[in-house]
Design an enzyme around this catalytic site. Structure first.
Site, PDB file in Angstrom:
ATOM      1  N   LYS A  85       3.567  13.417 -48.680  1.00  0.00           N
ATOM      2  CA  LYS A  85       4.223  14.326 -49.625  1.00  0.00           C
ATOM      3  C   LYS A  85       5.733  14.112 -49.529  1.00  0.00           C
ATOM      4  CE  LYS A  85       4.819  19.149 -51.033  1.00  0.00           C
ATOM      5  NZ  LYS A  85       4.406  20.558 -50.890  1.00  0.00           N
ATOM      6  N   GLU A 141       5.070  15.458 -44.755  1.00  0.00           N
ATOM      7  CA  GLU A 141       6.108  15.761 -45.735  1.00  0.00           C
ATOM      8  C   GLU A 141       7.513  15.485 -45.185  1.00  0.00           C
ATOM      9  OE1 GLU A 141       7.823  19.418 -48.540  1.00  0.00           O
ATOM     10  OE2 GLU A 141       5.964  19.700 -47.430  1.00  0.00           O
TER      11      GLU A 141
END
Length: 337
Positions: free
Chosen positions: A220, A178
């Site tokens: 992500k 992420e």
């Protein structure tokens, strides 16, 4: 089952059609802030009650393939006494775990931050896996201004994400990588696109250096949007800018891109995801891994009162259902009513 088999099985379960990932991994300070907004004190009991009731929403597994849990929640039981990982499995949902230890200012890089938590990560992952976790999440953030992020911060954070991913895969845990390009500020859509491309390019360079199996990870990222102090861009503009950058730098071997909501309202996050999927098939599945954009209506409906359980569950299911539709470009604003 070999580690490779474990990784492949988890990816298959997470990246199926019509489903996304619920981020329910708020740290203690974050969930305290969220609860304060609905006049609820954040205690272990209140956190357990809230998370238990949303994760037990009937039919949640129709729209949600995985849930990212905070360490506290992974070890808790539901209100009915069932371990939370077992509750998720009963809904055909894969349990996951947030493993980073938060961010701090980066030394010699004013305005930039870096995430901590690599020390002892292997042993923690083995413990989480024994509790039922099959995937993990690590978040690094990148601030935008005319001068930020610095090149030092881009390189250092990418290196941390790659080292984390390598440890995860060695344990048979699928890593969610992420790199969040923050919405905070007044930057333009074009500036966000510029920074996003630089960050993602460096992240995948680092992943290659550390020999990460791209087929066994999930990205992500943020969508490409203007800063939240600027007027919001139309979903079509967000989708065009995001796909332009991602086609340049994200390898087709990555099975899924599960976007974070990053400060968007629930409705904005759904509309933007829908616009992305309205462009037709892409090399990767385009899905969602939302926290507040899925949970905010449920928290308001719950308001700290167990008797509001069904209302809170339905609020969560509504947002999950709408985002499920957005995965195939079938969302319409009229469905909000």
């Amino acid at each position: 089952m070999t580690i490779q088999d474990e990784l492949s099985s988890t990816i298959a379960d997470l990246v199926g059609p019509d489903r996304g990932i619920l981020a329910a991994d708020e740290s203690a300070p974050t969930i305290e802030k969220r609860f304060r907004a609905i006049d609820v004190e954040s205690t272990e009991d209140s956190r357990r009650e809230y998370r238990s009731l949303i994760l037990s929403a009937p039919g949640l597994g129709e729209f949600i393939s995985g849930v990212i849990l905070f360490e506290e929640t992974l070890g808790q039981t539901s209100l009915e006494g069932q371990p939370i990982p077992e509750l998720l499995k009963s809904q055909h949902i894969v349990p996951g775990i947030k493993v980073d230890k938060g961010k701090k200012p980066m030394v010699n890089a004013p305005g930039d931050e870096i995430t901590f938590g690599l020390d002892g990560l292997h042993d923690r992952l083995e413990s989480y896996k024994a509790q039922g976790a099959r995937f993990a999440k690590w978040r690094d953030v990148f601030h935008i201004s005319d001068t930020l992020p610095s090149r030092t911060a881009v390189e250092a954070n990418a290196e941390v994400l790659a080292r984390y991913a390598a440890v995860c895969q060695s344990c048979g845990i699928v890593p969610i990588v992420e790199p969040e390009v923050l919405m905070d500020g007044h930057h333009s859509l074009a500036r966000c696109a510029e920074v996003s491309e630089e960050v993602l390019r460096e992240v995948f360079n680092a992943l290659a250096r550390h020999r990460i199996q791209l087929e066994h990870m999930i990205l992500k990222p943020s969508m490409v949007t203007p800063g939240k102090d600027n007027p919001h861009a139309a979903p079509s503009e967000v989708a065009d800018a995001t796909l332009t950058i991602f086609k340049r730098v994200v390898p087709a071997a990555v099975p899924g891109i599960f976007f974070l909501s990053g400060g968007q309202t629930p409705e904005e996050a759904t509309a933007n995801l829908n616009a992305l999927n309205s462009h037709g098939p892409q090399p990767w599945a385009l899905s969602f891994s939302y926290g507040r954009a899925l949970q905010e209506p449920a928290q308001k409906a719950w308001a700290g009162k167990l008797e509001n359980r069904e209302a809170a569950q339905e609020a969560l299911l509504k947002r999950a259902r709408l985002n499920s539709g957005a995965r195939s470009g079938k969302y319409q604003a009229a469905l909000e009513d």
